[in-house]
Design an enzyme around this catalytic site. Structure first.
Site, PDB file in Angstrom:
ATOM      1  N   GLY A  13      44.388  42.651  41.908  1.00  0.00           N
ATOM      2  CA  GLY A  13      43.615  41.899  40.913  1.00  0.00           C
ATOM      3  C   GLY A  13      42.231  41.481  41.366  1.00  0.00           C
ATOM      4  O   GLY A  13      41.671  40.527  40.837  1.00  0.00           O
ATOM      5  N   VAL A  65      48.187  48.646  36.335  1.00  0.00           N
ATOM      6  CA  VAL A  65      49.601  48.237  36.341  1.00  0.00           C
ATOM      7  C   VAL A  65      50.332  48.550  35.040  1.00  0.00           C
ATOM      8  O   VAL A  65      51.531  48.303  34.932  1.00  0.00           O
ATOM      9  CB  VAL A  65      49.772  46.735  36.691  1.00  0.00           C
ATOM     10  N   ILE A  92      46.611  39.099  38.305  1.00  0.00           N
ATOM     11  CA  ILE A  92      46.271  40.001  37.207  1.00  0.00           C
ATOM     12  C   ILE A  92      46.644  39.369  35.877  1.00  0.00           C
ATOM     13  O   ILE A  92      47.728  38.814  35.738  1.00  0.00           O
ATOM     14  CB  ILE A  92      47.062  41.323  37.363  1.00  0.00           C
ATOM     15  N   TYR A 155      44.040  29.328  24.311  1.00  0.00           N
ATOM     16  CA  TYR A 155      44.698  30.108  25.371  1.00  0.00           C
ATOM     17  C   TYR A 155      45.816  30.973  24.770  1.00  0.00           C
ATOM     18  O   TYR A 155      46.146  32.040  25.289  1.00  0.00           O
ATOM     19  CB  TYR A 155      45.225  29.160  26.449  1.00  0.00           C
ATOM     20  N   LYS A 162      52.057  33.222  30.337  1.00  0.00           N
ATOM     21  CA  LYS A 162      52.188  32.485  31.610  1.00  0.00           C
ATOM     22  C   LYS A 162      53.544  31.784  31.692  1.00  0.00           C
ATOM     23  O   LYS A 162      54.113  31.657  32.779  1.00  0.00           O
ATOM     24  CB  LYS A 162      51.048  31.477  31.774  1.00  0.00           C
TER      25      LYS A 162
HETATM   26  P1  NAP Z   1      39.469  38.188  37.238  1.00  0.00           P
HETATM   27  O1  NAP Z   1      38.580  38.141  38.405  1.00  0.00           O
HETATM   28  O2  NAP Z   1      38.921  38.761  35.974  1.00  0.00           O
HETATM   29  O3  NAP Z   1      40.827  38.886  37.653  1.00  0.00           O
HETATM   30  C1  NAP Z   1      41.754  39.417  36.713  1.00  0.00           C
HETATM   31  C2  NAP Z   1      42.160  40.737  37.249  1.00  0.00           C
HETATM   32  O4  NAP Z   1      43.201  41.349  36.460  1.00  0.00           O
HETATM   33  C3  NAP Z   1      40.995  41.710  37.252  1.00  0.00           C
HETATM   34  O5  NAP Z   1      40.875  42.311  38.515  1.00  0.00           O
HETATM   35  C4  NAP Z   1      41.435  42.707  36.203  1.00  0.00           C
HETATM   36  O6  NAP Z   1      40.833  43.967  36.306  1.00  0.00           O
HETATM   37  C5  NAP Z   1      42.914  42.729  36.466  1.00  0.00           C
HETATM   38  N1  NAP Z   1      43.606  43.547  35.469  1.00  0.00           N
HETATM   39  C6  NAP Z   1      43.525  43.481  34.114  1.00  0.00           C
HETATM   40  N2  NAP Z   1      44.220  44.486  33.570  1.00  0.00           N
HETATM   41  C7  NAP Z   1      44.761  45.198  34.611  1.00  0.00           C
HETATM   42  C8  NAP Z   1      45.568  46.355  34.693  1.00  0.00           C
HETATM   43  N3  NAP Z   1      45.991  47.022  33.604  1.00  0.00           N
HETATM   44  N4  NAP Z   1      45.923  46.807  35.924  1.00  0.00           N
HETATM   45  C9  NAP Z   1      45.533  46.183  37.033  1.00  0.00           C
HETATM   46  N5  NAP Z   1      44.748  45.076  37.019  1.00  0.00           N
HETATM   47  C10 NAP Z   1      44.368  44.606  35.814  1.00  0.00           C
HETATM   48  O7  NAP Z   1      39.938  36.698  36.823  1.00  0.00           O
HETATM   49  P2  NAP Z   1      40.766  35.579  37.604  1.00  0.00           P
HETATM   50  O8  NAP Z   1      40.474  34.334  36.873  1.00  0.00           O
HETATM   51  O9  NAP Z   1      40.523  35.689  39.052  1.00  0.00           O
HETATM   52  O10 NAP Z   1      42.276  35.962  37.256  1.00  0.00           O
HETATM   53  C11 NAP Z   1      43.270  36.177  38.251  1.00  0.00           C
HETATM   54  C12 NAP Z   1      44.568  35.512  37.841  1.00  0.00           C
HETATM   55  O11 NAP Z   1      44.392  34.095  37.879  1.00  0.00           O
HETATM   56  C13 NAP Z   1      45.049  35.840  36.440  1.00  0.00           C
HETATM   57  O12 NAP Z   1      46.464  35.928  36.433  1.00  0.00           O
HETATM   58  C14 NAP Z   1      44.615  34.601  35.647  1.00  0.00           C
HETATM   59  O13 NAP Z   1      45.350  34.411  34.459  1.00  0.00           O
HETATM   60  C15 NAP Z   1      44.901  33.546  36.677  1.00  0.00           C
HETATM   61  N6  NAP Z   1      44.296  32.229  36.443  1.00  0.00           N
HETATM   62  C16 NAP Z   1      42.951  32.106  36.226  1.00  0.00           C
HETATM   63  C17 NAP Z   1      42.399  30.851  36.013  1.00  0.00           C
HETATM   64  C18 NAP Z   1      40.933  30.697  35.752  1.00  0.00           C
HETATM   65  O14 NAP Z   1      40.531  29.657  35.217  1.00  0.00           O
HETATM   66  N7  NAP Z   1      40.095  31.637  36.102  1.00  0.00           N
HETATM   67  C19 NAP Z   1      43.209  29.706  36.043  1.00  0.00           C
HETATM   68  C20 NAP Z   1      44.589  29.860  36.286  1.00  0.00           C
HETATM   69  C21 NAP Z   1      45.118  31.130  36.486  1.00  0.00           C
HETATM   70  P3  NAP Z   1      39.714  44.337  35.149  1.00  0.00           P
HETATM   71  O15 NAP Z   1      38.570  43.414  35.394  1.00  0.00           O
HETATM   72  O16 NAP Z   1      39.431  45.756  35.363  1.00  0.00           O
HETATM   73  O17 NAP Z   1      40.359  44.082  33.811  1.00  0.00           O
END
Ligand code: NAP
Length: 264
Positions: A13, A65, A92, A155, A162
């Site tokens: 991710g 994935v 992810i 959300y 989630k």
């Molecule tokens: P991010 O940098 O955009 O990371 C999300 C990742 O998921 C990206 O690398 C994305 O790749 C990947 N992804 C999407 N579709 C995919 C697929 N089919 N196969 C493989 N990878 C795929 O954002 P992030 O905020 O760091 O998110 C990481 C995790 O943290 C997620 O589960 C998110 O829900 C969670 N989270 C985020 C926050 C927040 O506020 N940012 C808070 C709590 C939890 P692409 O860019 O190519 O789509």
């Protein structure tokens, strides 16, 4: 500190330097783990490879994935190159932008399936694919958000996803516990990343969070990285099936008030 010395971590991710996965990668590298990185698509390669170089990581593999053959191929490659692994991080999630604004009842069937497939089922699929090469004592970690247990406006389907991811964490912890493999989730407060930018009203929510969380501050990808090190290390040896909040205490507050309000 070398909390992860001798351990191998695979991180799924990583999109760019703002990704939570990057905070986790840096923290695990700092603690001595050998790192492998997986990213989603070709377009990301030019952003992900330079990041990998910063920590001297040569193992950088593409894996969408949603594709069983790609998951199988990356697991096979990990087996060939590392033998066994100790840490698997799932960072992810995906939902179409149109699903992340307006009322939840407008969620489309296709949007629902997609969000569940990419954000939830993929964790289960990775656990299965990597199971044969998980060393006893291994730690699986996924990323969740408070919108799973309480309504976070906009959300929507991602909150429902989630909730399913947290439940999957508990079921996987039950399945893998006898082999001393642990499964936990980190529930992070809002962080400005690519994925977060797709959530309607995120900017206001981000600001509101700093105003009312007990610690009155937002969290960083470094905070999440450090919590992930704890969950990956032997310090958390008997912790499994848990959701660990890294959110400046936000989830502890039931009634939100303007901190400036007078107390009489
Ligand atoms: P991010 O940098 O955009 O990371 C999300 C990742 O998921 C990206 O690398 C994305 O790749 C990947 N992804 C999407 N579709 C995919 C697929 N089919 N196969 C493989 N990878 C795929 O954002 P992030 O905020 O760091 O998110 C990481 C995790 O943290 C997620 O589960 C998110 O829900 C969670 N989270 C985020 C926050 C927040 O506020 N940012 C808070 C709590 C939890 P692409 O860019 O190519 O789509």
């Amino acid at each position: 500190m070398d909390l992860l010395e001798g351990k191998t971590a695979l991180i799924f991710g990583l999109a760019n330097e703002r990704s939570i996965a990057w905070g986790i990668t840096q923290a695990m590298h700092r603690e001595g783990a050998k790192i492998g990185i997986s990213y989603a698509g070709e377009a990301l390669e030019r952003r992900v490879k330079p990041l990998a170089e910063q920590i001297n990581c040569k193992w950088v593999e593409e894996c969408d994935v949603t594709k069983d053959d790609q998951i199988a191929a990356v697991a096979e490659k990990a087996k060939r190159d590392f033998g066994q692994i100790d840490i698997l991080v799932h960072s992810i999630a995906f939902a179409g932008r149109e699903e992340l604004t307006g009322p939840y009842y407008n969620t489309s069937r296709e949007g629902f399936k997609n969000a569940m497939d990419i954000s939830v089922f993929s964790f289960v699929a990775l656990a299965k694919a990597f199971h044969p090469i998980l060393r006893p004592g291994a730690s699986l970690i996924c990323m969740t958000y408070y919108g799973s247990v309480k309504v976070a406006p906009h959300y929507n389907v991602m909150g429902v996803a989630k909730a399913a991811l947290e439940s999957s964490t508990r079921y996987l912890a039950y399945d893998l516990g006898p082999e001393k493999i642990r499964v936990n989730a980190i529930s992070a407060g809002p962080i400005r990343t690519l994925a977060a930018a797709g959530v309607g009203g995120f900017r206001d929510m981000y600001k509101h969070f700093a105003d009312i969380s007990p610690m009155r501050e937002n969290i960083t990808i470094e905070d999440v990285g450090n919590a992930a090190v704890f969950l990956a290390s032997d310090l958390s040896a008997r912790i499994t099936g848990e959701v660990l909040y890294v959110d400046s205490g936000f989830n502890a507050v039931g009634v939100q008030m303007n901190p400036e309000a007078k107390s009489e």
